[in-house]
Design a protein around this motif. Structure first.
Motif, mmCIF file in Angstrom:
data_model
loop_
_atom_site.group_PDB
_atom_site.id
_atom_site.type_symbol
_atom_site.label_atom_id
_atom_site.label_comp_id
_atom_site.label_asym_id
_atom_site.label_seq_id
_atom_site.Cartn_x
_atom_site.Cartn_y
_atom_site.Cartn_z
ATOM 1 N N GLY B 177 -5.028 13.599 -15.933
ATOM 2 C CA GLY B 177 -4.106 12.718 -16.634
ATOM 3 C C GLY B 177 -4.202 11.303 -16.123
ATOM 4 N N PRO B 178 -3.291 10.448 -16.576
ATOM 5 C CA PRO B 178 -3.365 9.048 -16.184
ATOM 6 C C PRO B 178 -3.097 8.859 -14.690
ATOM 7 N N VAL B 179 -3.858 7.953 -14.067
ATOM 8 C CA VAL B 179 -3.633 7.614 -12.663
ATOM 9 C C VAL B 179 -2.827 6.329 -12.633
ATOM 10 N N LYS B 180 -1.614 6.430 -12.117
ATOM 11 C CA LYS B 180 -0.733 5.259 -12.104
ATOM 12 C C LYS B 180 -0.805 4.554 -10.750
ATOM 13 N N TYR B 181 -0.486 3.266 -10.775
ATOM 14 C CA TYR B 181 -0.471 2.490 -9.534
ATOM 15 C C TYR B 181 0.644 2.996 -8.638
ATOM 16 N N TYR B 182 0.394 3.022 -7.363
ATOM 17 C CA TYR B 182 1.466 3.318 -6.406
ATOM 18 C C TYR B 182 1.120 2.637 -5.098
ATOM 19 N N GLU B 183 2.107 2.467 -4.279
ATOM 20 C CA GLU B 183 1.918 1.822 -2.972
ATOM 21 C C GLU B 183 2.909 2.389 -1.982
ATOM 22 N N SER B 184 2.710 2.090 -0.709
ATOM 23 C CA SER B 184 3.652 2.542 0.306
ATOM 24 C C SER B 184 3.636 1.599 1.497
ATOM 25 N N ILE B 185 4.772 1.496 2.167
ATOM 26 C CA ILE B 185 4.879 0.708 3.397
ATOM 27 C C ILE B 185 5.685 1.523 4.403
ATOM 28 N N ASP B 186 5.596 1.149 5.678
ATOM 29 C CA ASP B 186 6.377 1.887 6.669
ATOM 30 C C ASP B 186 7.792 1.304 6.767
ATOM 31 N N MET B 187 8.647 1.985 7.525
ATOM 32 C CA MET B 187 10.059 1.591 7.599
ATOM 33 C C MET B 187 10.220 0.200 8.200
ATOM 34 N N GLU B 188 9.345 -0.169 9.147
ATOM 35 C CA GLU B 188 9.455 -1.482 9.766
ATOM 36 C C GLU B 188 9.282 -2.582 8.720
ATOM 37 N N ASP B 189 8.264 -2.432 7.878
ATOM 38 C CA ASP B 189 8.063 -3.422 6.820
ATOM 39 C C ASP B 189 9.127 -3.304 5.743
ATOM 40 N N ALA B 190 9.582 -2.072 5.465
ATOM 41 C CA ALA B 190 10.600 -1.873 4.433
ATOM 42 C C ALA B 190 11.904 -2.592 4.805
ATOM 43 N N ARG B 191 12.183 -2.644 6.123
ATOM 44 C CA ARG B 191 13.440 -3.260 6.565
ATOM 45 C C ARG B 191 13.254 -4.711 7.003
ATOM 46 N N HIS B 192 12.038 -5.235 6.846
ATOM 47 C CA HIS B 192 11.779 -6.635 7.207
ATOM 48 C C HIS B 192 12.593 -7.545 6.286
ATOM 49 N N PRO B 193 13.205 -8.627 6.840
ATOM 50 C CA PRO B 193 14.093 -9.470 6.003
ATOM 51 C C PRO B 193 13.404 -10.069 4.781
ATOM 52 N N GLN B 194 12.089 -10.276 4.828
ATOM 53 C CA GLN B 194 11.415 -10.878 3.668
ATOM 54 C C GLN B 194 10.892 -9.836 2.678
ATOM 55 N N THR B 195 11.078 -8.567 2.985
ATOM 56 C CA THR B 195 10.637 -7.540 2.040
ATOM 57 C C THR B 195 11.705 -7.367 0.972
ATOM 58 N N ILE B 196 11.386 -7.804 -0.238
ATOM 59 C CA ILE B 196 12.377 -7.775 -1.317
ATOM 60 C C ILE B 196 11.797 -7.089 -2.550
ATOM 61 N N LEU B 197 12.710 -6.626 -3.385
ATOM 62 C CA LEU B 197 12.328 -6.186 -4.723
ATOM 63 C C LEU B 197 12.623 -7.386 -5.617
ATOM 64 N N ALA B 198 11.560 -8.079 -6.028
ATOM 65 C CA ALA B 198 11.744 -9.360 -6.720
ATOM 66 C C ALA B 198 11.983 -9.144 -8.206
ATOM 67 N N TYR B 199 12.980 -9.851 -8.741
ATOM 68 C CA TYR B 199 13.232 -9.851 -10.190
ATOM 69 C C TYR B 199 13.102 -11.261 -10.761
ATOM 70 N N GLY B 200 12.831 -12.234 -9.864
ATOM 71 C CA GLY B 200 12.668 -13.607 -10.333
ATOM 72 C C GLY B 200 11.463 -14.259 -9.684
ATOM 73 N N CYS B 201 10.833 -15.145 -10.432
ATOM 74 C CA CYS B 201 9.686 -15.881 -9.905
ATOM 75 C C CYS B 201 9.753 -17.321 -10.393
ATOM 76 N N ASN B 202 9.702 -18.263 -9.472
ATOM 77 C CA ASN B 202 9.764 -19.688 -9.806
ATOM 78 C C ASN B 202 10.948 -20.012 -10.720
ATOM 79 N N ASP B 203 12.129 -19.483 -10.342
ATOM 80 C CA ASP B 203 13.399 -19.737 -11.030
ATOM 81 C C ASP B 203 13.464 -19.164 -12.441
ATOM 82 N N GLN B 204 12.550 -18.274 -12.798
ATOM 83 C CA GLN B 204 12.567 -17.613 -14.103
ATOM 84 C C GLN B 204 12.647 -16.107 -13.858
ATOM 85 N N PRO B 205 13.162 -15.352 -14.847
ATOM 86 C CA PRO B 205 13.070 -13.897 -14.716
ATOM 87 C C PRO B 205 11.590 -13.505 -14.565
ATOM 88 N N LEU B 206 11.341 -12.508 -13.734
ATOM 89 C CA LEU B 206 9.967 -12.072 -13.493
ATOM 90 C C LEU B 206 9.279 -11.719 -14.814
#
Lengths: 269, 261
Positions: B177-206
């Protein structure tokens, strides 16, 4: 022992010889895997970022279609050159392919960024370890001092350059000015800068040591410098090999394998 | 006569040296064969590279943030730029109003989050440089919710080690079947202050091209770690069972899992 007054002297110590060949192997693989990595983005820029909506490129290599025929263009500082056949569009199995370098210039020969990176980082560690080993050993055994130019060496430098240009090569027990200068520049400047510009391309290393970004003027400038330093190393290696051939490859290779070198009589210099 | 012999010797040596450096085409192609011995030796250095990077990035050292003036162009989209997957097209058609981010796995309370709920959480804006593994860089302003806030909302089990991002975009069609993109990071990077789930880019919705509605930002690593079109988050203690087990679509194809360099 003496042949025309020459004699065998023990000139290259073991750490010098071992690290010399380690560098030879590492730089060979680093060059070819580095060119593989470069193929993924055959453009060089000045600054922090790559200009897509503005132009800060100093080098661009690429293929384009001129009607039905493929051509390649290399743009260097705004000057455009037709490099069809050897840069940007290369012959592979009788066909012109849109590829920056021919397959004999890259590892692997085909396009494979992932493998290029794996090979590059393996030999980058080799280079770092060899350089560290050489530095520690050479500071301990005094070899590093042999590369330092004395006041007399600096005065003799123009003369030594002229002698080299006239291919009047001497076989002294010690290095002369030009040899000292070129080896010192490569070992104390070019190779450390190569490693540092490489690390400056790493977003992780940037977070660890942000000052390197300021030192080199941005990540993309660091990448451009990394490429330039590669050209310096290729140039050095070409001259180095030519000098080995001209000065007598048997004697030169023996000294770098066994350590023993047939030197001219001391009186000559 | 001696001269002649000497020059012949020189010529032969020179010829041998030249011949050995010219066409090596394909000599080292075995290095590209994953699972092979030569490749295995090369890959052994990855452990060292990883350990050194993890040591350097053990702390919360931040990726460099830039001034507004450094935003000189739109964020360059790369990889998938317009997923054609049916479920994703439906979300686009309704402007992501039906989007629900699912967070599950080794958590106290698995949950789902609408885009409005995510936007209502305290956000973070950062101007950072995106470094692609290909070699280019692009500076943009990213706005999103710290991943740590989302993880805290569901309560992560102490034994959890990784955060896996499942994405909407199909990269290729495999046998199963289809192979979808996926990724993973460890807990240290997951809890890093700059690790965000971004919904905006350059003041516009993503935008769709850059991964709408949510894309990951892991600023101390390369672009392929920053999954676009995030559909679900799974907290886990093993990467086995996701994709081919390498921890990401590109990792399954030979790229390093820890992509700080």
């Amino acid at each position: 022992m003496a042949r025309n007054g020459t004699e065998l002297v023990y000139r290259q110590r073991l750490p010098t010889r071992v690290t010399h060949w380690a560098w030879a192997v590492c730089l060979f693989f680093l060059l070819l895997s580095g060119l593989q990595i470069f193929m993924a983005r055959p453009d060089l820029y000045i600054g922090q970022q790559s200009g897509f909506a503005f132009d800060n490129a100093v080098l661009s290599i690429g293929a384009f279609m001129d009607g039905a025929t493929m051509k390649a263009r290399t743009v260097l500082f705004g000057h455009s050159f037709d490099t069809t056949g050897w840069l940007g569009a290369v012959w592979e199995d009788g066909d012109l392919q849109p590829k920056t370098f021919p397959s004999w210039l890259t590892i692997p020969g085909y396009r494979d960024l992932a493998t290029g990176r794996v090979v590059h980082f393996f030999f980058a560690w080799g280079l770092v370890f060899a350089l560290a080993l050489w530095l520690v050993a050479s500071l301990a055994n005094g070899h590093a001092r042999e590369l330092v130019l004395s006041r007399g060496d600096w005065r003799g430098l123009p003369r030594d350059v002229l002698d080299h240009l006239r291919l009047r090569l001497s076989h002294g027990r010690r290095y002369r000015s030009l040899q000292k200068l070129s080896y010192a520049l490569i070992l104390f400047l070019v190779l450390p800068l190569m490693i540092l510009t490489g690390l400056t391309m790493s977003p992780g290393f940037n977070a660890f040591m942000p000052w390197t970004l300021d030192l080199f003027g941005g990540r993309q400038t660091a990448r451009t410098l990394h490429f330039l330093l590669m050209l310096v190393l290729v140039g050095f290696t070409a001259v180095h090999l030519a000098m080995v051939l001209l000065a007598g490859p048997f004697n030169e290779l023996r000294s770098m394998i066994t350590g023993w070198y047939r030197a001219d009589p001391e009186s000559e210099r | 006569m001696t001269r002649l012999l000497l020059s012949r010797r020189r010529f032969l040596t020179g010829a041998a040296v030249s011949a050995s450096t010219v066409p090596l085409a394909g000599c080292f192609d075995s290095l590209g064969q994953r699972g092979g011995t030569a490749r295995g030796v090369m890959e052994s250095a990855q452990w060292l590279t990883y350990r050194v990077q993890r040591w350097m990035l053990g702390s919360d050292s931040l990726a460099q943030e830039y001034a507004e003036s450094e935003i000189r162009q739109p964020q360059r989209p790369n990889g998938t730029t317009n997923p054609q997957d049916a479920d994703y097209r439906r979300l686009v058609a309704e402007d992501f109003s039906g989007y629900r981010l699912s967070v599950s796995g080794m958590v106290a309370q698995p949950g789902t989050f609408s885009l409005d709920e995510i936007r209502a959480m305290p956000g973070r804006t950062q101007i950072t440089r995106h470094d692609c593994v290909e070699g280019w860089s692009c500076i943009a302003k990213w706005t999103g919710v710290p991943l740590a806030s989302v993880l805290d909302a569901v309560g992560v089990a102490p034994a959890a080690r990784f955060v896996v991002f499942d994405c909407y975009d199909t990269m290729e069609n495999g046998f199963t079947g289809p192979v979808k993109y996926y990724e993973s990071i460890d807990m240290e990077d997951a809890r890093h202050p700059q690790t965000i789930l971004a919904y905006g880019c350059n003041d516009q919705p993503l935008s769709v091209a850059n991964g709408a509605p949510l894309r990951v930002r892991v600023e101390r690593q390369l672009g392929y770690k920053m999954a676009k079109y995030v559909r679900a988050i799974t907290v886990t203690d093993t990467l086995a069972g996701f994709g081919e087990g390498g921890g990401g679509y590109w990792e399954d194809r030979g790229y390093e899992w820890f992509a700080g360099i």
